[in-house]
Motif scaffolding. Structure first.
Motif, PDB file in Angstrom:
ATOM      1  N   LEU A  68      57.613  40.510  41.185  1.00 21.63           N
ATOM      2  CA  LEU A  68      57.172  39.834  42.362  1.00 21.63           C
ATOM      3  C   LEU A  68      56.618  40.677  43.405  1.00 21.63           C
ATOM      4  O   LEU A  68      55.764  40.226  44.071  1.00 21.63           O
ATOM      5  CB  LEU A  68      58.631  38.926  43.227  1.00 21.63           C
ATOM      6  CG  LEU A  68      59.052  37.586  42.254  1.00 21.63           C
ATOM      7  CD1 LEU A  68      60.323  37.317  42.973  1.00 21.63           C
ATOM      8  CD2 LEU A  68      57.900  36.607  42.121  1.00 21.63           C
ATOM      9  N   ASP A  69      57.102  41.700  43.217  1.00 24.66           N
ATOM     10  CA  ASP A  69      56.655  42.762  44.257  1.00 24.66           C
ATOM     11  C   ASP A  69      55.092  42.985  43.959  1.00 24.66           C
ATOM     12  O   ASP A  69      54.240  43.276  44.667  1.00 24.66           O
ATOM     13  CB  ASP A  69      57.457  44.188  44.447  1.00 24.66           C
ATOM     14  CG  ASP A  69      57.002  45.156  45.369  1.00 24.66           C
ATOM     15  OD1 ASP A  69      56.637  44.542  46.456  1.00 24.66           O
ATOM     16  OD2 ASP A  69      56.818  46.414  45.011  1.00 24.66           O
ATOM     17  N   VAL A  70      54.858  43.402  42.395  1.00 24.46           N
ATOM     18  CA  VAL A  70      53.639  43.485  41.987  1.00 24.46           C
ATOM     19  C   VAL A  70      52.625  42.174  42.186  1.00 24.46           C
ATOM     20  O   VAL A  70      51.423  42.488  42.725  1.00 24.46           O
ATOM     21  CB  VAL A  70      53.599  43.674  40.442  1.00 24.46           C
ATOM     22  CG1 VAL A  70      52.336  44.029  39.958  1.00 24.46           C
ATOM     23  CG2 VAL A  70      54.340  44.956  40.512  1.00 24.46           C
ATOM     24  N   LEU A  71      53.124  41.186  42.228  1.00 23.10           N
ATOM     25  CA  LEU A  71      52.493  39.735  42.308  1.00 23.10           C
ATOM     26  C   LEU A  71      51.934  39.817  43.741  1.00 23.10           C
ATOM     27  O   LEU A  71      50.703  39.281  44.106  1.00 23.10           O
ATOM     28  CB  LEU A  71      53.206  38.445  42.171  1.00 23.10           C
ATOM     29  CG  LEU A  71      53.099  37.945  40.656  1.00 23.10           C
ATOM     30  CD1 LEU A  71      54.317  36.889  40.582  1.00 23.10           C
ATOM     31  CD2 LEU A  71      51.800  37.622  40.237  1.00 23.10           C
ATOM     32  N   ARG A  72      52.668  40.200  44.820  1.00 21.39           N
ATOM     33  CA  ARG A  72      52.244  40.313  46.239  1.00 21.39           C
ATOM     34  C   ARG A  72      50.888  40.726  46.432  1.00 21.39           C
ATOM     35  O   ARG A  72      49.929  40.312  47.065  1.00 21.39           O
ATOM     36  CB  ARG A  72      53.183  40.738  46.936  1.00 21.39           C
ATOM     37  CG  ARG A  72      54.381  39.852  47.352  1.00 21.39           C
ATOM     38  CD  ARG A  72      55.018  40.367  48.731  1.00 21.39           C
ATOM     39  NE  ARG A  72      56.010  41.537  48.260  1.00 21.39           N
ATOM     40  CZ  ARG A  72      57.257  41.169  47.646  1.00 21.39           C
ATOM     41  NH1 ARG A  72      57.699  39.889  47.792  1.00 21.39           N
ATOM     42  NH2 ARG A  72      57.851  42.087  47.388  1.00 21.39           N
ATOM     43  N   SER A  73      50.268  41.800  45.567  1.00 20.64           N
ATOM     44  CA  SER A  73      49.285  42.462  45.710  1.00 20.64           C
ATOM     45  C   SER A  73      48.354  42.703  44.545  1.00 20.64           C
ATOM     46  O   SER A  73      47.459  43.571  44.461  1.00 20.64           O
ATOM     47  CB  SER A  73      49.297  43.863  46.359  1.00 20.64           C
ATOM     48  OG  SER A  73      50.307  44.565  45.509  1.00 20.64           O
ATOM     49  N   VAL A  74      48.580  41.796  43.408  1.00 24.19           N
ATOM     50  CA  VAL A  74      47.867  42.074  42.324  1.00 24.19           C
ATOM     51  C   VAL A  74      46.380  41.486  42.458  1.00 24.19           C
ATOM     52  O   VAL A  74      46.170  40.557  43.241  1.00 24.19           O
ATOM     53  CB  VAL A  74      48.778  40.945  41.216  1.00 24.19           C
ATOM     54  CG1 VAL A  74      48.457  39.686  41.451  1.00 24.19           C
ATOM     55  CG2 VAL A  74      48.319  41.587  39.837  1.00 24.19           C
ATOM     56  N   SER A  75      45.508  42.235  41.596  1.00 20.24           N
ATOM     57  CA  SER A  75      44.215  42.051  41.519  1.00 20.24           C
ATOM     58  C   SER A  75      43.843  40.770  40.475  1.00 20.24           C
ATOM     59  O   SER A  75      44.672  40.786  39.544  1.00 20.24           O
ATOM     60  CB  SER A  75      43.272  43.017  41.345  1.00 20.24           C
ATOM     61  OG  SER A  75      43.573  43.725  40.106  1.00 20.24           O
ATOM     62  N   PRO A  76      42.588  40.227  40.847  1.00 22.17           N
ATOM     63  CA  PRO A  76      42.435  39.155  39.384  1.00 22.17           C
ATOM     64  C   PRO A  76      42.267  39.891  38.203  1.00 22.17           C
ATOM     65  O   PRO A  76      42.664  39.361  37.238  1.00 22.17           O
ATOM     66  CB  PRO A  76      40.845  38.621  40.172  1.00 22.17           C
ATOM     67  CG  PRO A  76      40.945  38.761  41.447  1.00 22.17           C
ATOM     68  CD  PRO A  76      41.937  40.171  41.898  1.00 22.17           C
ATOM     69  N   GLN A  77      41.528  41.056  38.220  1.00 23.59           N
ATOM     70  CA  GLN A  77      41.628  41.828  37.036  1.00 23.59           C
ATOM     71  C   GLN A  77      42.713  42.165  36.368  1.00 23.59           C
ATOM     72  O   GLN A  77      42.951  42.037  35.042  1.00 23.59           O
ATOM     73  CB  GLN A  77      40.584  43.114  37.261  1.00 23.59           C
ATOM     74  CG  GLN A  77      40.213  43.779  35.780  1.00 23.59           C
ATOM     75  CD  GLN A  77      39.319  42.809  34.925  1.00 23.59           C
ATOM     76  OE1 GLN A  77      38.587  42.039  35.397  1.00 23.59           O
ATOM     77  NE2 GLN A  77      39.642  42.457  33.714  1.00 23.59           N
ATOM     78  N   GLU A  78      43.666  42.470  37.116  1.00 22.60           N
ATOM     79  CA  GLU A  78      45.117  42.888  36.489  1.00 22.60           C
ATOM     80  C   GLU A  78      45.684  41.607  36.008  1.00 22.60           C
ATOM     81  O   GLU A  78      46.405  41.738  34.886  1.00 22.60           O
ATOM     82  CB  GLU A  78      45.857  43.378  37.865  1.00 22.60           C
ATOM     83  CG  GLU A  78      45.787  44.753  38.215  1.00 22.60           C
ATOM     84  CD  GLU A  78      46.670  45.284  39.502  1.00 22.60           C
ATOM     85  OE1 GLU A  78      47.511  45.988  39.062  1.00 22.60           O
ATOM     86  OE2 GLU A  78      46.455  44.599  40.647  1.00 22.60           O
ATOM     87  N   LEU A  79      45.486  40.536  36.272  1.00 22.34           N
ATOM     88  CA  LEU A  79      46.027  39.265  35.736  1.00 22.34           C
ATOM     89  C   LEU A  79      45.189  38.850  34.662  1.00 22.34           C
ATOM     90  O   LEU A  79      45.851  38.536  33.544  1.00 22.34           O
ATOM     91  CB  LEU A  79      46.020  38.186  36.853  1.00 22.34           C
ATOM     92  CG  LEU A  79      47.082  38.107  38.062  1.00 22.34           C
ATOM     93  CD1 LEU A  79      46.924  37.022  39.085  1.00 22.34           C
ATOM     94  CD2 LEU A  79      48.470  38.061  37.514  1.00 22.34           C
ATOM     95  N   MET A  80      44.003  39.039  34.551  1.00 24.73           N
ATOM     96  CA  MET A  80      43.116  38.559  33.312  1.00 24.73           C
ATOM     97  C   MET A  80      43.365  39.644  32.300  1.00 24.73           C
ATOM     98  O   MET A  80      42.845  39.286  31.180  1.00 24.73           O
ATOM     99  CB  MET A  80      41.724  38.436  33.919  1.00 24.73           C
ATOM    100  CG  MET A  80      41.687  37.210  34.742  1.00 24.73           C
ATOM    101  SD  MET A  80      39.738  36.859  35.090  1.00 24.73           S
ATOM    102  CE  MET A  80      39.279  38.222  36.172  1.00 24.73           C
ATOM    103  N   ASP A  81      43.776  40.721  32.659  1.00 24.90           N
ATOM    104  CA  ASP A  81      43.996  41.771  31.568  1.00 24.90           C
ATOM    105  C   ASP A  81      45.300  41.285  30.864  1.00 24.90           C
ATOM    106  O   ASP A  81      45.439  41.885  29.596  1.00 24.90           O
ATOM    107  CB  ASP A  81      44.178  43.053  32.195  1.00 24.90           C
ATOM    108  CG  ASP A  81      43.027  43.688  32.596  1.00 24.90           C
ATOM    109  OD1 ASP A  81      41.860  43.316  32.101  1.00 24.90           O
ATOM    110  OD2 ASP A  81      43.058  44.773  33.262  1.00 24.90           O
ATOM    111  N   ILE A  82      46.217  40.461  31.182  1.00 26.34           N
ATOM    112  CA  ILE A  82      47.163  39.894  30.603  1.00 26.34           C
ATOM    113  C   ILE A  82      46.766  38.736  29.553  1.00 26.34           C
ATOM    114  O   ILE A  82      46.090  37.903  29.752  1.00 26.34           O
ATOM    115  CB  ILE A  82      48.221  39.467  31.290  1.00 26.34           C
ATOM    116  CG1 ILE A  82      48.682  40.367  32.358  1.00 26.34           C
ATOM    117  CG2 ILE A  82      49.559  38.700  30.690  1.00 26.34           C
ATOM    118  CD1 ILE A  82      49.619  40.057  33.766  1.00 26.34           C
ATOM    119  N   ASN A  83      47.214  38.872  28.229  1.00 29.83           N
ATOM    120  CA  ASN A  83      46.949  38.049  27.158  1.00 29.83           C
ATOM    121  C   ASN A  83      47.182  36.715  27.640  1.00 29.83           C
ATOM    122  O   ASN A  83      48.405  36.410  27.796  1.00 29.83           O
ATOM    123  CB  ASN A  83      47.480  38.544  25.915  1.00 29.83           C
ATOM    124  CG  ASN A  83      47.129  37.882  24.749  1.00 29.83           C
ATOM    125  OD1 ASN A  83      46.330  36.824  24.795  1.00 29.83           O
ATOM    126  ND2 ASN A  83      47.691  38.119  23.449  1.00 29.83           N
TER     127      ASN A  83
END
Length: 243
Positions: A68-83
């Motif tokens: 949840l701490d990571v989600l607060r400042s996650v970037s679009p690319q970081e999310l799209m790198d997840i399968n």
């Protein structure tokens, strides 16, 4: 709950949307909340939406991080790198995160009466609550405790910021305030005041006595919550502010 099943194959009582309507959003698992945003699943092993939500959290939580701490400042690319997460799913998650931040960062109206630590924390939330670096800010008040404005004085590292009494009171005097509330954030979310926090507060209270500019409180903000040093310490008893 079996994370490889499609949501449609689950009993209605276990489907995230139905559970939210029945038991309320606060009673859903984080993976279930993500599933509602995702809409559909897939990813490794053709996961359900709930399974994909759980997989996202596991991925973000690698290296002993709080997902949840990571989600607060996650970037679009970081999310799209997840399968299993494409642009549509990533933008839905990011939009929900931003909406949640804005709901917490509702500012009081100009000249609003600041009559409690909660109202003060609300006024400072935009500047302090979700920042990744420590910030030190001042809430500027008139003699009736009405809001004049807020000012970030210093920005530090992820774990430390420094504020000098000279910089703080210069801004108070420049803006014509007669009272103030000081505040800083702890990006870790731990609201326990450090020894340095207490020492700085003591120094500022002494300076405030000399300048006849009362400090009403020192707040620590982080992780959606706050603490009032006035409520948890005896500093205001030792250094009365003549309010």
């Amino acid at each position: 709950m079996t994370y490889s099943l499609r949501i449609a194959d689950l009993p209605e009582s276990e489907r995230p949307r139905e559970r939210l309507l029945t038991v309320g959003a606060k009673n859903l698992l984080t993976a279930e909340l993500l599933a509602i945003l995702l809409g559909t699943g897939q990813g490794p092993g053709k996961l359900s939406a709930v399974g994909l939500g759980q997989y996202i959290l596991q991925t973000l939580g690698q290296h002993q991080r709080d997902p949840l701490d990571v989600l607060r400042s996650v970037s679009p690319q970081e999310l799209m790198d997840i399968n299993g997460v494409g642009p549509a799913k990533a933008t839905a998650i990011l939009a929900a995160i931003e909406l949640g931040k804005r709901a917490f960062q509702l500012r009081p109206a100009p000249r609003a009466l600041i009559d409690s630590p909660q109202v003060a924390a609300d006024a400072l939330s935009h500047d302090l609550m979700w920042q990744n670096q420590e910030r030190f800010a001042v809430l500027l008040l008139d003699n009736k405790n009405c809001l004049i404005g807020t000012q970030v004085i210093t920005i530090g590292t992820a774990t430390e910021t420094l504020a000098h009494p000279r910089d703080i009171f210069r801004e108070v005097i420049r803006q014509g305030a007669t009272k103030l509330i000081i505040a800083h954030n702890h990006p870790s979310g731990n609201l326990e005041p450090s020894h340095a926090d207490l020492i700085l507060t003591e120094q500022l209270l002494k300076s405030a006595q000399l300048l006849d500019l009362p400090i009403l409180d020192h707040l620590i903000l982080g992780n959606g919550n706050f603490a009032s040093l006035r409520q948890v310490s005896d500093l205001w008893t030792r250094y009365p502010q003549g309010e």
